[in-house]
Write a protein that holds these residues in place. Structure first.
Motif, PDB file in Angstrom:
ATOM      1  N   ASP A  26      -5.861  -1.939   3.775  1.00  0.00           N
ATOM      2  CA  ASP A  26      -7.159  -2.626   3.780  1.00  0.00           C
ATOM      3  C   ASP A  26      -8.277  -1.690   3.333  1.00  0.00           C
ATOM      4  N   LEU A  27      -8.235  -0.431   3.786  1.00  0.00           N
ATOM      5  CA  LEU A  27      -9.244   0.536   3.370  1.00  0.00           C
ATOM      6  C   LEU A  27      -9.156   0.803   1.869  1.00  0.00           C
ATOM      7  N   ALA A  28      -7.926   0.954   1.360  1.00  0.00           N
ATOM      8  CA  ALA A  28      -7.749   1.190  -0.075  1.00  0.00           C
ATOM      9  C   ALA A  28      -8.205  -0.017  -0.877  1.00  0.00           C
TER      10      ALA A  28
ATOM     11  N   THR B  76      -1.576   7.455   1.056  1.00  0.00           N
ATOM     12  CA  THR B  76      -2.791   7.149   0.292  1.00  0.00           C
ATOM     13  C   THR B  76      -3.161   5.671   0.312  1.00  0.00           C
ATOM     14  N   HIS B  77      -2.160   4.779   0.347  1.00  0.00           N
ATOM     15  CA  HIS B  77      -2.438   3.350   0.215  1.00  0.00           C
ATOM     16  C   HIS B  77      -1.758   2.484   1.268  1.00  0.00           C
ATOM     17  N   GLY B  78      -0.948   3.092   2.126  1.00  0.00           N
ATOM     18  CA  GLY B  78      -0.253   2.314   3.143  1.00  0.00           C
ATOM     19  C   GLY B  78       0.880   1.474   2.603  1.00  0.00           C
TER      20      GLY B  78
ATOM     21  N   TYR C  92      -0.465  -7.787   1.491  1.00  0.00           N
ATOM     22  CA  TYR C  92       0.470  -6.875   2.131  1.00  0.00           C
ATOM     23  C   TYR C  92       1.857  -6.898   1.490  1.00  0.00           C
ATOM     24  N   ALA C  93       2.130  -7.858   0.633  1.00  0.00           N
ATOM     25  CA  ALA C  93       3.427  -7.927  -0.045  1.00  0.00           C
ATOM     26  C   ALA C  93       3.211  -8.390  -1.480  1.00  0.00           C
TER      27      ALA C  93
ATOM     28  N   ASP D 113       1.291  -1.976  11.377  1.00  0.00           N
ATOM     29  CA  ASP D 113      -0.154  -2.150  11.584  1.00  0.00           C
ATOM     30  C   ASP D 113      -0.948  -0.996  10.993  1.00  0.00           C
ATOM     31  N   ALA D 114      -0.467   0.241  11.187  1.00  0.00           N
ATOM     32  CA  ALA D 114      -1.189   1.389  10.638  1.00  0.00           C
ATOM     33  C   ALA D 114      -1.215   1.337   9.117  1.00  0.00           C
TER      34      ALA D 114
END
Length: 581
Positions: free
Chosen positions: A467-469, A431-433, A551-552, A460-461
């Motif tokens: 990023d979309l979330a 849902t959120h990567g 990302y972190a 990367d995926a």
């Protein structure tokens, strides 16, 4: 799919009724016991007195009718009726043990035989029949004292009929605890009753197969329910004792299963003697776990690593138990909770941090809420659990866990001044990567716990999905909460300035919760869902509220006894973990 499941459930129900009715029509001769039964089940004197006073508490519902026949009670739901039909209440009346309790027990037992003994009505399922036979045999001397010949004949004929029913239908019980109950009841009856010994061998072979296929190498069940595991362990030790008393030798698979389960239960045992409450299980009756372990006489030490998917940190008078594996899958997931990386803490004889528990006795809404990630002491993304509930199963009324974590790497190592647990799960990746990573460190004296929770977009995926979330929030950040549910007996207050929370236990201990200041600290209402109570108990929870913007994201916190120098928020940035392992 739902129609086929519904048809399967109706077919099983029809077969149970057909075999029960056939057993009820049998012109069975009355039998007797091969030897005097040895009572093994232990009831509650207090609950027995409540039953005699007309207070009937079953499946979370209380009915008050003094001098009522238990079978005349208007059942509020099916679970209430089924709990009555298992006759576990007989343990409680036997714990009272006086003439009044015996008279009530005899009246209710012969009342059941008169109404349902012909194989119709509730209770004619393999697991409930096994549970009922165990109680009738355990308390036969209590029940038959003062009975005349016709009553005794009626009692023995019903035992005979139910044993024949079980011999034909035990395979219809669901794998896990229900089938162990059915097989244990059948073995009990076959070894205890005259002329039934031939039924024991097929049941013993079935029990050996269940021990081999249902008890894994970690000594656990597919359900990962600690209380279910204790129930199965108790049944296996009872059966082993009965076999030895009857001149039989338990199978290799049977004894090896007992030997595997005992150290696992020690891992799942908190410092106060209660079980960790995960995946629908409760703490167990007071003293039950210690009694079961003592009776088994298995001295095997706790294994390194995981036990039934749980990790344990313990030092001094403090125990921490962590759900460190993927949730149960398949049929076992219908009662599973989205609790990966949740933990519980007990200090001495007092639970401190808990999970809310199973809400099944409080209705479907509480049951569903209790299974969600926010009802556990772990991190949850706003509005999301680490596993999602699927649609209801018409055969059980439950919902399976789907889209649950599939990868939960963990590592337990020595820290500079204690022991360290590190783990992660990918439940939020679809849902959120984001991967949730958690580190817990306990000092050698058990007086300090330091924690770190991270949300990481690893590859990367995963970064593209994050990023979309993030775009969906208009760059406001992905909200998350880290929850620490407190036991209802704990008093908690936010200190001046809101930088820390003081937690007072009834033992007089004071623990202090602190965090690194990067997130908002709140003290909010919570609930403690406890089987045997009429309503959920009010409690509190500590909540750290934040937003993932990159990302972190890292949050650090600590829990320490106030009497000593606080361990503070320790630097856990020394990251030797590899969550891709």
């Amino acid at each position: 799919m739902s129609q086929s499941k519904s048809f399967a459930a109706k077919k099983v129900h029809f077969l149970n009724r057909w075999h029960a009715a056939r057993a009820g029509r049998m012109r069975s001769r009355a039998v007797g016991f091969v030897s005097t039964p040895e009572p093994r089940t232990i009831g509650s004197y207090a609950r027995g007195r409540q039953l005699l006073a007309g207070n009937f508490l079953f499946a979370g519902h209380l009915l008050e009718q003094k001098d009522a026949d238990i079978w005349d009670l208007p059942p509020p739901n099916e679970e209430f009726t089924l709990e009555l039909s298992g006759f576990q209440w007989l343990d409680d009346l036997a714990a009272v043990g006086d003439a009044a309790a015996r008279g009530v027990a005899q009246g209710w037992l012969w009342g059941w035989i008169e109404r349902y003994g012909r194989g119709r009505g509730p209770g004619w399922t393999p697991d409930l029949t096994g549970r009922r036979l165990i109680r009738w045999i355990n308390h036969a001397i209590f029940l038959l004292r003062g009975s005349d010949g016709p009553d005794s004949d009626t009692f023995y004929r019903s035992l005979n009929q139910q044993t024949h029913f079980l011999s034909r239908r035990w395979q219809g019980a669901a794998s896990g605890l229900p089938r162990f109950e059915a097989l244990t009841g059948l073995i009990y009856a076959a070894l205890s009753l005259e002329g039934m010994q031939a039924m024991a061998m097929p049941a013993l072979k079935g029990l050996a197969r269940e021990c081999r296929t249902q008890i894994d190498a970690q000594g656990g069940l597919p359900s990962r329910n600690p209380e279910d595991l204790l129930e199965v362990f108790t049944l296996l030790t009872w059966t082993a004792a009965t076999l030895k008393e009857s001149g039989y030798t338990p199978s290799k698979e049977h004894l090896e299963a007992i030997a595997r389960i005992a150290p696992t239960l020690r891992t799942l045992r908190h410092a106060d003697g209660g079980l960790a409450r995960f995946h629908g299980g409760g703490r167990g009756a007071e003293g039950w776990l210690d009694h079961a372990l003592a009776q088994a006489r298995i001295k095997t030490q706790q294994p390194d690593g995981l036990s039934m998917g749980f990790a344990r940190l313990s030092a001094g008078r403090t125990s921490v138990i962590i759900d460190a594996s993927v949730p149960p899958v398949g049929r076992a997931s219908f009662n599973a909770h989205a609790s990966t990386l949740a933990f519980e803490v007990t200090s001495g004889r007092r639970p401190l941090i808990v999970n809310c528990g199973s809400g099944r006795t409080f209705g479907p809404d509480w049951r569903r809420a209790g299974r969600a990630t926010p009802s556990h002491s772990t991190l949850a993304l706003g509005g999301y659990s680490s596993a999602r509930l699927g649609s209801a199963d018409p055969a059980t009324g439950g919902e399976p866990l789907i889209e649950a974590p599939t990868h939960v790497p963990i590592e337990i190592t020595d820290a500079s001044d204690g022991i360290r647990f590190q783990g992660g799960h990918n439940g939020f990746v679809p849902t959120h990567g984001l991967t949730h990573a958690r580190t817990l460190e306990m000092t050698f004296d058990g007086r300090g716990i330091a924690g770190e929770d991270m949300l990481l977009a690893m590859g990367d995926a995963e970064k593209r999905r994050f990023d979309l979330a993030l775009d969906a929030t208009k760059l406001a950040g992905i909200g998350f909460e880290i929850r620490f549910h407190l036991h209802p007996d704990v008093d908690a207050t936010i200190d001046m300035g809101g930088a820390a929370i003081s937690i007072a236990l009834k033992s007089g201990e004071i623990w202090v919760f602190r965090h690194d200041g990067s997130q908002k600290l709140k003290l909010e209402p919570s609930v403690y869902l406890e089987v045997g109570r009429l309503k959920p108990r009010a409690a509190n929870q500590i909540v750290l509220v934040g937003r993932a913007m990159s990302y972190a994201t890292r949050v650090r916190w600590s829990l320490s006894k106030a009497q000593e120098t606080a361990i503070g928020v320790r630097d856990l940035s020394r990251d030797t973990r590899n969550y891709n392992d």
